[in-house]
Write an enzyme that holds these catalytic residues in place. Sequence first.
Site, PDB file in Angstrom:
ATOM      1  N   CYS A   1     -64.123 -25.797 -31.658  1.00 27.48           N
ATOM      2  CA  CYS A   1     -65.727 -26.175 -31.598  1.00 27.48           C
ATOM      3  C   CYS A   1     -65.151 -27.011 -30.057  1.00 27.48           C
ATOM      4  O   CYS A   1     -64.913 -25.756 -29.655  1.00 27.48           O
ATOM      5  CB  CYS A   1     -65.611 -27.679 -32.931  1.00 27.48           C
ATOM      6  SG  CYS A   1     -64.584 -28.931 -32.428  1.00 27.48           S
ATOM      7  N   SER A   2     -65.451 -28.268 -29.721  1.00 26.72           N
ATOM      8  CA  SER A   2     -66.253 -28.129 -28.052  1.00 26.72           C
ATOM      9  C   SER A   2     -65.860 -29.926 -28.278  1.00 26.72           C
ATOM     10  O   SER A   2     -66.351 -30.075 -27.405  1.00 26.72           O
ATOM     11  CB  SER A   2     -67.622 -28.216 -28.676  1.00 26.72           C
ATOM     12  OG  SER A   2     -68.323 -29.008 -29.381  1.00 26.72           O
ATOM     13  N   CYS A   3     -64.665 -29.916 -28.622  1.00 31.08           N
ATOM     14  CA  CYS A   3     -63.746 -32.061 -28.165  1.00 31.08           C
ATOM     15  C   CYS A   3     -63.443 -31.851 -26.895  1.00 31.08           C
ATOM     16  O   CYS A   3     -63.675 -30.921 -25.932  1.00 31.08           O
ATOM     17  CB  CYS A   3     -63.364 -32.024 -29.365  1.00 31.08           C
ATOM     18  SG  CYS A   3     -62.912 -31.877 -31.055  1.00 31.08           S
TER      19      CYS A   3
ATOM     20  N   CYS B   1     -61.018 -26.238 -26.368  1.00 33.86           N
ATOM     21  CA  CYS B   1     -60.958 -27.711 -27.354  1.00 33.86           C
ATOM     22  C   CYS B   1     -61.504 -25.955 -27.758  1.00 33.86           C
ATOM     23  O   CYS B   1     -62.340 -25.408 -28.045  1.00 33.86           O
ATOM     24  CB  CYS B   1     -61.874 -27.971 -27.864  1.00 33.86           C
ATOM     25  SG  CYS B   1     -61.687 -28.375 -29.978  1.00 33.86           S
TER      26      CYS B   1
END
Lengths: 222, 110
Positions: A128-130, A125
């Site tokens: 962000c940090s999906c 991602c």
Amino acid sequence: MSHPKHHDHDHDHDHDHDHDHKPIESQQEPAGEERFLEQALRELLDEKGVVTAAQIAQQIDIQDSRTPALGAKVVAKAWVNPSFKQDLLAAPLETINKTFGLTINTPLELVVLENTPDVHNMVVCTLCSCYPRMLLGIPPAWYKSTDYRSRVVIEPRAVLKEFGAHISDETEIRVSDSTADVRYLVLPLRPQGTDMFTEAQLEALVTRDTMIGTAVPKLMES
Amino acid sequence: MLEHQEFIASPSFNVGDRVTVKSGHPESHCRTPVYLRGKRGTIVEVVGRYHNPSLLALHKPGLPKLWLYRVRFQQSDVWEDYDGSSRDTVIADIYEHWLSSDEEHLNVSP
């Protein structure tokens, strides 16, 4: 002899506030600004009746129950059971819930990316940090690092090399950037020489990184 | 009023369509990565209809829902000096209002 490692004195814990710790509050971590913010927000939500402490605890419990072991069960079953694999690729969450008796409930879309000899999938991602938390739990720290997030779309082959994964130049590296409402799980290639393996033995080969695509499953060295 | 419709009835693009990602830097909770803006790719999946993240971030209902696509790009089209196989690709999830069938670069509507 008694237990030499145990303290034999009373601790004098130095608390600067007068309410009891709730069980979900770790007393080990230093209290940074974010922690105070999190605590203030959580207590406000509770006081205003938006969510109860019990509901928060339940969600933490559910999140903690999702670990890469769950993803490994899904992958191993897909390796041994062609009709499960077909259903998994067509309707991932529905099939996982039905087969494993789970109630994963999310507005997000789960897509299973099947590796083949021609295509190796990797997941990131960049924004962000999906991460497919519903299946794999909390992402590793490196997955959230700026380094991984930027480099894996610019130079995926160099990143793979650093992870120790060797993918042929003949194979397409396909990076999926989870920028919106889709979460991705890589279905890695079943290693050669595992024809006689049971489903449980296969599960042991499926690590977290093989489902992110930064590693390929390997037979344990004997 | 469009804002009160739950979603736009049918997707404008189909699997296999060539699309260009629009450019621009709107001040919103935008989910279109900068490295893909202005790049040309191919629709590989029509995922479904989802709430508009830019509106959700403003505590609005996020309607009308937007069509979301998985779009595949050749790495060599994304990075001029891509150092890897010419087969390598990157796929991102992109909302319809960021896509155009035009080869010309367009700016996204604010």
